[in-house]
Design a protein around this motif. Structure first.
Motif, PDB file in Angstrom:
ATOM      1  N   ALA A 152      45.876  40.604  52.037  1.00 39.52           N
ATOM      2  CA  ALA A 152      44.506  40.228  51.695  1.00 39.52           C
ATOM      3  C   ALA A 152      43.561  41.278  52.258  1.00 39.52           C
ATOM      4  CB  ALA A 152      44.158  38.848  52.247  1.00 39.52           C
ATOM      5  N   SER A 153      42.358  41.324  51.727  1.00 38.59           N
ATOM      6  CA  SER A 153      41.391  42.323  52.156  1.00 38.59           C
ATOM      7  C   SER A 153      40.430  41.740  53.183  1.00 38.59           C
ATOM      8  CB  SER A 153      40.603  42.834  50.944  1.00 38.59           C
ATOM      9  OG  SER A 153      39.581  43.713  51.364  1.00 38.59           O
ATOM     10  N   ASP A 154      40.041  42.593  54.133  1.00 39.16           N
ATOM     11  CA  ASP A 154      39.037  42.197  55.116  1.00 39.16           C
ATOM     12  C   ASP A 154      37.629  42.550  54.660  1.00 39.16           C
ATOM     13  OD1 ASP A 154      40.909  41.154  56.891  1.00 39.16           O
ATOM     14  OD2 ASP A 154      41.266  43.108  57.813  1.00 39.16           O
ATOM     15  N   VAL A 155      37.524  43.231  53.514  1.00 38.82           N
ATOM     16  CA  VAL A 155      36.212  43.583  52.973  1.00 38.82           C
ATOM     17  C   VAL A 155      36.171  43.181  51.505  1.00 38.82           C
ATOM     18  CG1 VAL A 155      35.865  45.500  54.580  1.00 38.82           C
ATOM     19  CG2 VAL A 155      36.990  45.925  52.379  1.00 38.82           C
ATOM     20  N   VAL A 169      51.926  40.228  42.480  1.00 35.00           N
ATOM     21  CA  VAL A 169      50.655  40.946  42.365  1.00 35.00           C
ATOM     22  C   VAL A 169      49.723  40.048  41.561  1.00 35.00           C
ATOM     23  CG1 VAL A 169      49.470  42.993  41.521  1.00 35.00           C
ATOM     24  CG2 VAL A 169      51.788  43.207  42.441  1.00 35.00           C
ATOM     25  N   VAL A 170      48.635  39.607  42.187  1.00 32.96           N
ATOM     26  CA  VAL A 170      47.761  38.618  41.554  1.00 32.96           C
ATOM     27  C   VAL A 170      46.429  39.209  41.115  1.00 32.96           C
ATOM     28  CG1 VAL A 170      48.806  36.692  42.766  1.00 32.96           C
ATOM     29  CG2 VAL A 170      46.877  37.877  43.808  1.00 32.96           C
ATOM     30  N   VAL A 171      46.274  40.531  41.257  1.00 34.11           N
ATOM     31  CA  VAL A 171      45.014  41.159  40.850  1.00 34.11           C
ATOM     32  C   VAL A 171      45.313  42.318  39.918  1.00 34.11           C
ATOM     33  CG1 VAL A 171      43.746  40.504  42.922  1.00 34.11           C
ATOM     34  CG2 VAL A 171      45.049  42.650  42.889  1.00 34.11           C
ATOM     35  N   GLU A 172      44.262  42.766  39.225  1.00 30.85           N
ATOM     36  CA  GLU A 172      44.333  43.930  38.366  1.00 30.85           C
ATOM     37  C   GLU A 172      43.263  44.932  38.805  1.00 30.85           C
ATOM     38  OE1 GLU A 172      46.494  44.571  36.097  1.00 30.85           O
ATOM     39  OE2 GLU A 172      47.498  42.619  35.887  1.00 30.85           O
ATOM     40  N   GLN A 173      43.477  46.179  38.470  1.00 34.02           N
ATOM     41  CA  GLN A 173      42.474  47.200  38.774  1.00 34.02           C
ATOM     42  C   GLN A 173      41.179  46.857  38.045  1.00 34.02           C
ATOM     43  OE1 GLN A 173      43.879  51.257  38.915  1.00 34.02           O
ATOM     44  NE2 GLN A 173      42.006  52.008  37.939  1.00 34.02           N
ATOM     45  N   GLY A 174      40.080  46.883  38.782  1.00 33.27           N
ATOM     46  CA  GLY A 174      38.785  46.527  38.212  1.00 33.27           C
ATOM     47  C   GLY A 174      38.306  45.159  38.650  1.00 33.27           C
ATOM     48  N   GLU A 175      39.217  44.313  39.148  1.00 35.46           N
ATOM     49  CA  GLU A 175      38.804  42.999  39.646  1.00 35.46           C
ATOM     50  C   GLU A 175      38.156  43.140  41.020  1.00 35.46           C
ATOM     51  OE1 GLU A 175      41.935  40.177  39.623  1.00 35.46           O
ATOM     52  OE2 GLU A 175      42.315  40.334  37.472  1.00 35.46           O
ATOM     53  N   THR A 176      37.502  42.101  41.455  1.00 32.65           N
ATOM     54  CA  THR A 176      36.799  42.120  42.741  1.00 32.65           C
ATOM     55  C   THR A 176      37.619  41.394  43.788  1.00 32.65           C
ATOM     56  OG1 THR A 176      34.636  42.188  41.666  1.00 32.65           O
ATOM     57  CG2 THR A 176      34.701  41.451  43.962  1.00 32.65           C
ATOM     58  N   ALA A 177      37.843  42.045  44.908  1.00 35.01           N
ATOM     59  CA  ALA A 177      38.552  41.437  46.035  1.00 35.01           C
ATOM     60  C   ALA A 177      37.539  40.771  46.948  1.00 35.01           C
ATOM     61  CB  ALA A 177      39.330  42.503  46.799  1.00 35.01           C
ATOM     62  N   ILE A 178      37.923  39.602  47.479  1.00 33.88           N
ATOM     63  CA  ILE A 178      37.059  38.895  48.431  1.00 33.88           C
ATOM     64  C   ILE A 178      37.728  38.876  49.792  1.00 33.88           C
ATOM     65  CG2 ILE A 178      36.066  37.459  46.624  1.00 33.88           C
ATOM     66  CD1 ILE A 178      37.840  35.176  47.596  1.00 33.88           C
ATOM     67  N   GLN A 179      36.943  38.649  50.809  1.00 29.18           N
ATOM     68  CA  GLN A 179      37.476  38.633  52.171  1.00 29.18           C
ATOM     69  C   GLN A 179      38.449  37.471  52.345  1.00 29.18           C
ATOM     70  OE1 GLN A 179      34.299  38.647  55.015  1.00 29.18           O
ATOM     71  NE2 GLN A 179      33.708  40.754  54.579  1.00 29.18           N
ATOM     72  N   ASN A 209      39.054  32.050  52.564  1.00 29.55           N
ATOM     73  CA  ASN A 209      39.983  31.341  51.680  1.00 29.55           C
ATOM     74  C   ASN A 209      41.194  32.240  51.462  1.00 29.55           C
ATOM     75  OD1 ASN A 209      41.373  30.031  49.638  1.00 29.55           O
ATOM     76  ND2 ASN A 209      39.515  29.389  48.577  1.00 29.55           N
ATOM     77  N   LYS A 210      42.252  32.000  52.232  1.00 31.15           N
ATOM     78  CA  LYS A 210      43.410  32.885  52.207  1.00 31.15           C
ATOM     79  C   LYS A 210      44.077  32.918  50.838  1.00 31.15           C
ATOM     80  CE  LYS A 210      47.947  33.632  54.249  1.00 31.15           C
ATOM     81  NZ  LYS A 210      48.961  33.147  55.207  1.00 31.15           N
ATOM     82  N   ASP A 211      44.249  31.750  50.229  1.00 34.92           N
ATOM     83  CA  ASP A 211      44.933  31.696  48.934  1.00 34.92           C
ATOM     84  C   ASP A 211      44.175  32.461  47.872  1.00 34.92           C
ATOM     85  OD1 ASP A 211      46.949  30.174  50.018  1.00 34.92           O
ATOM     86  OD2 ASP A 211      46.020  28.260  49.492  1.00 34.92           O
ATOM     87  N   ALA A 212      42.854  32.274  47.840  1.00 38.11           N
ATOM     88  CA  ALA A 212      42.050  32.955  46.832  1.00 38.11           C
ATOM     89  C   ALA A 212      41.934  34.447  47.111  1.00 38.11           C
ATOM     90  CB  ALA A 212      40.657  32.332  46.762  1.00 38.11           C
ATOM     91  N   ALA A 213      42.063  34.833  48.387  1.00 36.77           N
ATOM     92  CA  ALA A 213      41.878  36.230  48.758  1.00 36.77           C
ATOM     93  C   ALA A 213      43.168  37.040  48.699  1.00 36.77           C
ATOM     94  CB  ALA A 213      41.290  36.310  50.167  1.00 36.77           C
TER      95      ALA A 213
END
Length: 426
Positions: free
Chosen positions: A64-67, A198-208, A212-216
């Protein structure tokens, strides 16, 4: 034929019919109950506990991302192998680079203010030292009030220098924080393993990930070299399982193969799952490590584990269906009728039901014999006492055993002379 002769024949016929009826009733009263019988014999028994769960790696990391920010680079795909330190993805660093530039400018400004404050302090100290020297030589030339003002100026400038130093420290901390955030825009593999999700694609926005660990979660890396299954075992069975017990694991994806496992962990706290009504099923999580899992195994495969809790070699045993329960004869012998407003009286405290089997005598009459049982295999109970090898017991059916009583007459099933041929309904 004379009248007397007719009366005699009639009487004989009546007596004969009566005798036949009586004989028929007597025969019906002693009708043998059809049961299945078999001798008590020795077998090898294996006691086990079966439970289901899912395959999972022993070690996995959810990345998960911290930023927050848009994902500008995604360097891995699902199923790809990665090693510690490999680049995974990048979050747009533009804003974080700007924050570093601002922090660098702020620290340069605070250092300049520190230099200015230090110069003012040096100047005020020199003025105070000169005036104090003159005052010492000729007290009349400089007033005491002027000396006090110069001393106050030194104290003020000293405080300004200390404030400027703290401002520099604060600006340095801001710069360190900005640089740390900038570094966090690039994510690297914390361990070696396979990218299993892998639950994201290039161009999507990452949240901290702090909120919310599951969503992040962006992706998951799993060490597939050590796999395990976590199964839920009922509270009545978990006490029989020990660390190190062997297990046979059936994975649904490989139905023709049975894998070997070993119990590595038994939870101390229960996993409660609400059921219908107010009752709750109390389960405990048991972890079983797979010793020979195939390389094609994937996380979340469904699996069923049979944990071997005990083994017995060449012990007396009876079919599980043969063991029945009868009320202890020492229990109250009062009115046990149920219905018409009468309830069955409760058992006396300290009394209990007796486990046993029905033994068939040479006269085909059964006797209930209490037994002490040991472990339970898949189809048989171990007999510790109460029977000996060769004793003929009632082994079925369940309905017959449930209704049997001491002294009942039994017989083996008659062979079916009209056994239907293949393809014919019975």
């Amino acid at each position: 034929m004379g009248k007397k002769a007719k009366w005699a024949i009639g009487i004989v016929a009546i007596v004969g019919v009566g005798s036949l009826i009586a004989a028929s009733k007597a025969k019906g009263g002693n009708k043998a109950i059809e049961v299945r019988m078999e001798p008590v014999q020795k077998r090898d028994l294996i006691a086990s506990v079966t439970a289901s769960g899912q395959i999972r790696p022993q070690t996995k990391v959810d990345i998960a991302s911290d930023v927050s920010g848009k994902i500008t680079k995604l360097a891995v795909k699902e199923g790809q192998m990665v090693h510690t330190g490999d680049f995974l993805l990048e979050i747009d660093p533009t804003n974080y680079k700007a924050a570093v530039d601002r922090s660098e400018a702020a620290i340069a400004s605070s250092r300049s203010q520190l230099m200015q404050a230090q110069a003012n302090l040096d100047q005020s100290k020199k003025s105070y030292d000169r005036s104090a020297a003159i005052k010492k030589v000729n007290p009349q030339l400089i007033a005491d009030e002027q000396i006090e003002q110069l001393k106050t100026a030194v104290d003020v400038n000293t405080a300004m220098v200390e404030s400027a130093k703290h401002a520099v420290d604060q600006a340095q901390a801001g710069l360190n924080d900005a640089r740390s955030s900038l570094q966090k825009t690039s994510l690297f593999a914390p361990m070696s393993g396979r990218v299993t999700r892998v639950v994201v694609e290039q161009g999507e926005t990452a949240i901290q990930g702090t909120l919310n660990k599951d969503a992040a979660t962006l992706l998951t890396i799993s060490d597939m070299s050590i796999l395990e299954t976590r199964v839920k075992v009922d509270e009545t069975d978990v006490a029989r399982i020990k660390i190190g017990d062997s297990a046979q694991v059936q994975i649904d994806a490989f139905q023709d193969t049975t894998f070997v496992g070993r119990v590595t962990k038994i939870s101390n706290s229960s996993v409660k799952a609400a059921t219908a009504g107010t009752d709750q099923a109390v389960d405990y999580e048991v972890t079983i490590q797979l010793l020979n899992a195939p390389v094609d195994t994937r996380p979340d495969f469904s699996a069923t584990a049979k944990v071997i809790t005990d083994k017995r070699k060449d012990v007396l045993s009876v079919p599980i269906i043969a063991l029945t329960v009868r009320e202890d004869s020492a229990v109250s012998k009062g009115d046990t009728a149920v219905g018409l407003g009468k309830a069955k009286p409760p058992k006396d405290i300290g009394k209990k039901d007796v486990e046993g089997v029905f033994v068939v005598g040479t006269d085909n009459k059964v006797t209930f014999r209490p037994v002490k049982v040991g472990i339970a295999g898949e189809k048989h109970f171990e007999i510790l006492s109460g029977l000996k090898a060769g004793d003929n017991i009632v082994a079925g059916t369940y309905q017959a055993i449930r209704e049997l009583k001491d002294g009942a007459l039994v017989r083996a099933p008659k062979p079916d002379a009209k056994k239907p041929t293949s393809g014919t309904k019975s």
